[in-house]
Design a protein around this motif. Structure first.
Motif, PDB file in Angstrom:
ATOM      1  N   TRP A  97       0.857  -1.188   0.000  1.00 39.54           N
ATOM      2  CA  TRP A  97       0.000   0.000   0.000  1.00 39.54           C
ATOM      3  C   TRP A  97       0.887   1.229   0.000  1.00 39.54           C
ATOM      4  CZ3 TRP A  97      -2.388   3.590   3.780  1.00 39.54           C
ATOM      5  CH2 TRP A  97      -3.592   4.141   3.291  1.00 39.54           C
ATOM      6  N   ILE A 103      -2.627  14.440  -4.109  1.00 37.14           N
ATOM      7  CA  ILE A 103      -3.919  13.892  -4.546  1.00 37.14           C
ATOM      8  C   ILE A 103      -4.278  14.439  -5.927  1.00 37.14           C
ATOM      9  CG2 ILE A 103      -6.383  13.768  -4.018  1.00 37.14           C
ATOM     10  CD1 ILE A 103      -5.570  14.067  -1.033  1.00 37.14           C
ATOM     11  N   GLN A 162      -2.641  12.845  -8.674  1.00 41.04           N
ATOM     12  CA  GLN A 162      -2.997  11.430  -8.721  1.00 41.04           C
ATOM     13  C   GLN A 162      -1.792  10.517  -8.469  1.00 41.04           C
ATOM     14  OE1 GLN A 162      -5.108  10.860 -12.435  1.00 41.04           O
ATOM     15  NE2 GLN A 162      -6.946  11.830 -11.637  1.00 41.04           N
ATOM     16  N   HIS A 201      -1.113   9.767  -5.343  1.00 42.96           N
ATOM     17  CA  HIS A 201      -1.629   9.012  -4.208  1.00 42.96           C
ATOM     18  C   HIS A 201      -3.140   9.200  -4.144  1.00 42.96           C
ATOM     19  CE1 HIS A 201       2.143   7.879  -2.215  1.00 42.96           C
ATOM     20  NE2 HIS A 201       2.598   9.078  -2.527  1.00 42.96           N
ATOM     21  N   THR A 202      -3.779   8.261  -3.463  1.00 44.99           N
ATOM     22  CA  THR A 202      -5.203   8.443  -3.182  1.00 44.99           C
ATOM     23  C   THR A 202      -5.347   9.297  -1.917  1.00 44.99           C
ATOM     24  OG1 THR A 202      -5.316   6.482  -1.756  1.00 44.99           O
ATOM     25  CG2 THR A 202      -5.692   6.152  -4.120  1.00 44.99           C
ATOM     26  N   GLY A 203      -6.555   9.780  -1.690  1.00 42.00           N
ATOM     27  CA  GLY A 203      -6.816  10.548  -0.478  1.00 42.00           C
ATOM     28  C   GLY A 203      -6.457   9.783   0.790  1.00 42.00           C
ATOM     29  N   GLN A 205      -4.328   7.405   1.236  1.00 45.35           N
ATOM     30  CA  GLN A 205      -2.875   7.234   1.352  1.00 45.35           C
ATOM     31  C   GLN A 205      -2.214   8.499   1.884  1.00 45.35           C
ATOM     32  OE1 GLN A 205      -1.964   6.135  -2.688  1.00 45.35           O
ATOM     33  NE2 GLN A 205      -2.184   3.934  -2.294  1.00 45.35           N
TER      34      GLN A 205
END
Length: 197
Positions: free
Chosen positions: A128, A167, A170, A172-174, A176
Motif C-alpha cells: 500500500w 492527490i 494522482q 496518491h489516493t486521499g 494514502q
C-alpha cells in the motif's frame, strides 16, 4: 502563428520543492542552527543533509536515468523497499556517528524519528503506497512547533497544500495521503518531540 507557454502547475512545484529528502535536509540544517547558531551546528546539519538526503537522491536520479526506476519519487510500489533499505542504512550510520560524537540533539531526534518511521513505511509500501510526502508534512509541523513554538504553525498551510498536491497529481489516493499525514503527526513528530524535550 501563436505559441503557447506551458506554465508548471502549482501542484507539481509544491511536490518537487517539498519532497521528503529536500524537506528533511532543510530540517537537519535549520533545527540545530535555530537551537544553537554556531559553526559546529552548521557543519553537523550540512553533513547530515548531504549524507542522509543528498547521496540517496543522487543515486535514485542515476537509477532513473538508467531506466532502473521509473521516476525519482519511486512511484512503483515494488521499487520502494530496496530504495528505502539503502536510505535507512545511511540514516542509521549517520545516527550512530551523531550519538557517539555527541552531535546536536535535534539531528539525533530527527534521524531516530526518520529511521523508525521509515521502517514502517518500508514494510507497508510494497502493498500500500502510503504517502511519504504526507508523512513528512505531518512530522515537520510537529518538529517545527516543538522547536520554534507557534512560529512552527506557519508551516501548516504549506503542509496541507503539499498533501493536496499529491492527490491532485494522482500520485496518491486521499486515504494514502491522509494516513501518511496522520502517521507523520502521531509517530515521526511525536518521536522527535519526545527526544528533544
Amino acid at each position: 502563428m501563436s505559441t503557447s507557454i506551458v506554465v508548471p502547475r502549482w501542484e507539481r512545484t509544491a511536490t518537487e520543492a517539498f519532497q521528503p529528502p529536500v524537506l528533511l535536509a532543510a530540517l537537519l540544517i535549520a533545527l540545530p542552527w535555530g537551537a544553537n547558531p554556531s559553526a559546529a551546528s552548521l557543519w553537523w546539519g550540512v553533513s547530515a543533509a548531504l549524507i542522509v538526503c543528498g547521496v540517496p537522491l543522487v543515486v535514485v536520479l542515476l537509477l532513473v536515468r538508467r531506466g532502473v526506476l521509473t521516476d525519482h519519487h519511486v512511484s512503483v510500489k515494488e521499487h520502494r523497499r530496496p530504495v528505502m533499505a539503502g536510505v535507512l542504512v545511511l540514516v542509521l550510520s549517520y545516527l550512530t556517528a551523531a550519538i557517539l560524537l555527541q552531535g546536536p540533539i535535534e539531528i539525533v531526534a530527527l534521524l531516530v524519528a526518520t529511521f523508525l518511521a521509515g521502517l514502517v513505511i518500508a514494510v507497508v509500501s510494497p502493498w500500500w503506497k502510503i504517502s511519504g510526502h504526507g508523512m513528512m508534512m505531518g512530522g515537520t509541523i510537529v518538529a517545527l512547533t516543538t522547536s520554534w513554538g507557534v512560529v512552527g504553525l506557519l508551516f501548516v498551510p504549506v503542509g496541507l497544500a503539499v498533501c493536496w498536491s499529491r492527490i491532485r497529481l494522482q500520485d496518491h489516493t486521499g486515504p494514502q495521503v491522509i494516513s501518511g499525514f496522520i502517521y507523520g503527526l502521531a509517530f515521526l513528530g511525536s518521536i522527535y518531540a519526545w527526544i528533544v524535550t
